[in-house]
Design an enzyme around this catalytic site. Structure first.
Site, PDB file in Angstrom:
ATOM      1  N   ASP A  70      37.201  41.294  44.452  1.00  0.00           N
ATOM      2  CA  ASP A  70      35.965  40.536  44.340  1.00  0.00           C
ATOM      3  C   ASP A  70      34.854  41.390  44.982  1.00  0.00           C
ATOM      4  O   ASP A  70      35.152  42.331  45.727  1.00  0.00           O
ATOM      5  CB  ASP A  70      36.125  39.209  45.095  1.00  0.00           C
ATOM      6  CG  ASP A  70      34.819  38.477  45.247  1.00  0.00           C
ATOM      7  OD1 ASP A  70      34.130  38.289  44.233  1.00  0.00           O
ATOM      8  OD2 ASP A  70      34.488  38.080  46.390  1.00  0.00           O
TER       9      ASP A  70
ATOM     10  N   ASP B 260      31.100  40.012  46.006  1.00  0.00           N
ATOM     11  CA  ASP B 260      30.251  39.320  46.981  1.00  0.00           C
ATOM     12  C   ASP B 260      31.105  38.637  48.042  1.00  0.00           C
ATOM     13  O   ASP B 260      31.932  37.782  47.739  1.00  0.00           O
ATOM     14  CB  ASP B 260      29.372  38.290  46.270  1.00  0.00           C
ATOM     15  CG  ASP B 260      28.432  38.973  45.303  1.00  0.00           C
ATOM     16  OD1 ASP B 260      27.648  39.828  45.763  1.00  0.00           O
ATOM     17  OD2 ASP B 260      28.495  38.686  44.095  1.00  0.00           O
TER      18      ASP B 260
HETATM   19  C1  XBP Z   1      29.489  35.567  43.626  1.00  0.00           C
HETATM   20  C2  XBP Z   1      28.530  34.640  43.099  1.00  0.00           C
HETATM   21  C3  XBP Z   1      27.315  35.145  42.486  1.00  0.00           C
HETATM   22  C4  XBP Z   1      26.298  35.729  43.407  1.00  0.00           C
HETATM   23  C5  XBP Z   1      25.001  35.899  42.679  1.00  0.00           C
HETATM   24  O1  XBP Z   1      30.758  34.934  43.615  1.00  0.00           O
HETATM   25  O2  XBP Z   1      28.732  33.451  43.116  1.00  0.00           O
HETATM   26  O3  XBP Z   1      26.708  34.060  41.857  1.00  0.00           O
HETATM   27  O4  XBP Z   1      26.052  34.827  44.491  1.00  0.00           O
HETATM   28  O5  XBP Z   1      25.168  36.700  41.559  1.00  0.00           O
HETATM   29  P1  XBP Z   1      32.111  35.787  43.667  1.00  0.00           P
HETATM   30  P2  XBP Z   1      24.271  36.520  40.242  1.00  0.00           P
HETATM   31  O6  XBP Z   1      32.053  36.592  44.937  1.00  0.00           O
HETATM   32  O7  XBP Z   1      33.182  34.749  43.765  1.00  0.00           O
HETATM   33  O8  XBP Z   1      32.211  36.588  42.429  1.00  0.00           O
HETATM   34  O9  XBP Z   1      22.949  35.944  40.686  1.00  0.00           O
HETATM   35  O10 XBP Z   1      24.152  37.900  39.686  1.00  0.00           O
HETATM   36  O11 XBP Z   1      24.995  35.571  39.329  1.00  0.00           O
HETATM   37 MG    MG Z   2      33.194  36.394  46.677  1.00  0.00          MG
END
Ligand code: XBP
Ligand code: MG
Length: 256
Positions: free
Chosen positions: A10, A12
């Site tokens: 993953d 973020d």
């Molecule tokens: C990450 C997210 C994303 C980011 C924003 O979740 O939820 O929405 O916060 O990205 P994960 P965008 O780590 O579970 O993948 O604004 O580009 O959608």
């Molecule tokens: Mg995440």
């Protein structure tokens, strides 16, 4: 028994702590640019993180705080424009080098490559954001270290749906049993488990209190020599960091 052949990360919250000081700040800048008085505090953003995907998150916020706006003509295009502006702000912020990799991530990537493991990404965020983060932290070759980058709207159903992990598995042509997912959130664990993957979790400030049913292990990070990792749930850690030998042992332990 199928041997571990690949790690699927993953982005973020797992590779880097991007949410509070990255995505949140970029959303607020996009709102301000558009002359809106919407402002997401650190706490409010934590609630909104229940919904993955930036466009989906804006829509969720509107449904809760400004429901009438959702009925305005052209709202879908407006959300898309706001989100595109947010992506521009986020990429610019990453390019300043403001957001580093989490402790232990670079070490784990180096070790994985040295041991011949294949690397992939499965994330909800927009592809440009992944490239920008990997270039800012690992240099211009950073994105190429990952054989597959499954990101954003490439699948219609975002995490916790399993689709993005399934997409990465199919792109690598590997069965779930040969891979391990690395995640930071309950939505991510549900997504990975739904795709048949074992998962190791590294928590952060936004996810520490979440429930990670089905995870192999939950830690506060991968750890570095001067920043030992702590196991929050799961098997004890031999030594102070999570390394590839640890991950292999946990995966084979899960298979019995
Ligand atoms: C990450 C997210 C994303 C980011 C924003 O979740 O939820 O929405 O916060 O990205 P994960 P965008 O780590 O579970 O993948 O604004 O580009 O959608
Ligand atoms: Mg995440």
């Amino acid at each position: 028994m199928t041997e571990l052949q690949a790690l699927i990360f993953d982005v973020d919250g797992t590779l880097a702590d991007t949410e509070r000081d990255g995505h949140r700040v970029a959303f607020n800048k996009a709102f301000a640019d558009a002359g809106l008085d919407w402002e997401w505090s650190i706490a409010r953003y934590g609630e909104l993180l229940r919904v993955t995907g930036g466009k989906e998150r804006i829509r969720q916020y509107l449904s809760e705080d400004h429901p009438a706006v959702l009925n305005e003509p052209g709202i879908d295009a407006r959300i898309r424009e706001l989100h595109a502006a947010k992506t521009r702000h986020y990429v610019a912020l990453l390019e300043t080098g403001a957001i580093p990799l989490r402790p232990g991530v670079r070490r784990l990537l180096d070790e994985a490559e040295a041991e011949g493991l294949r690397l992939a990404i499965a994330t909800t965020t927009t592809p440009e954001n992944v490239t920008a983060l990997l270039e800012a932290t690992l240099g211009s070759e950073g994105p190429y270290r990952f054989e597959v980058i499954s990101a954003g709207d490439v699948v219609p159903a975002k995490k916790p749906a399993p689709d993005i992990f399934t997409h990465a598995l199919e792109a690598m042509n590997l069965p779930a049993e040969a891979c391990l997912a690395l995640e930071d959130s309950d939505n991510g664990v549900r997504s990975a488990r739904g795709a048949g993957l074992e998962v190791v979790v590294t928590t952060n400030d936004y996810t520490r209190e979440q429930v990670f049913d089905g995870a192999l292990a939950v830690l506060d990070g991968f750890g570095e020599a001067d920043q030992p990792a702590t196991v929050l749930a799961g098997p004890a850690l031999e030594g102070s960091v999570v390394d590839i030998a640890t991950l292999r042992a946990w995966v084979s332990g899960a298979k019995g």
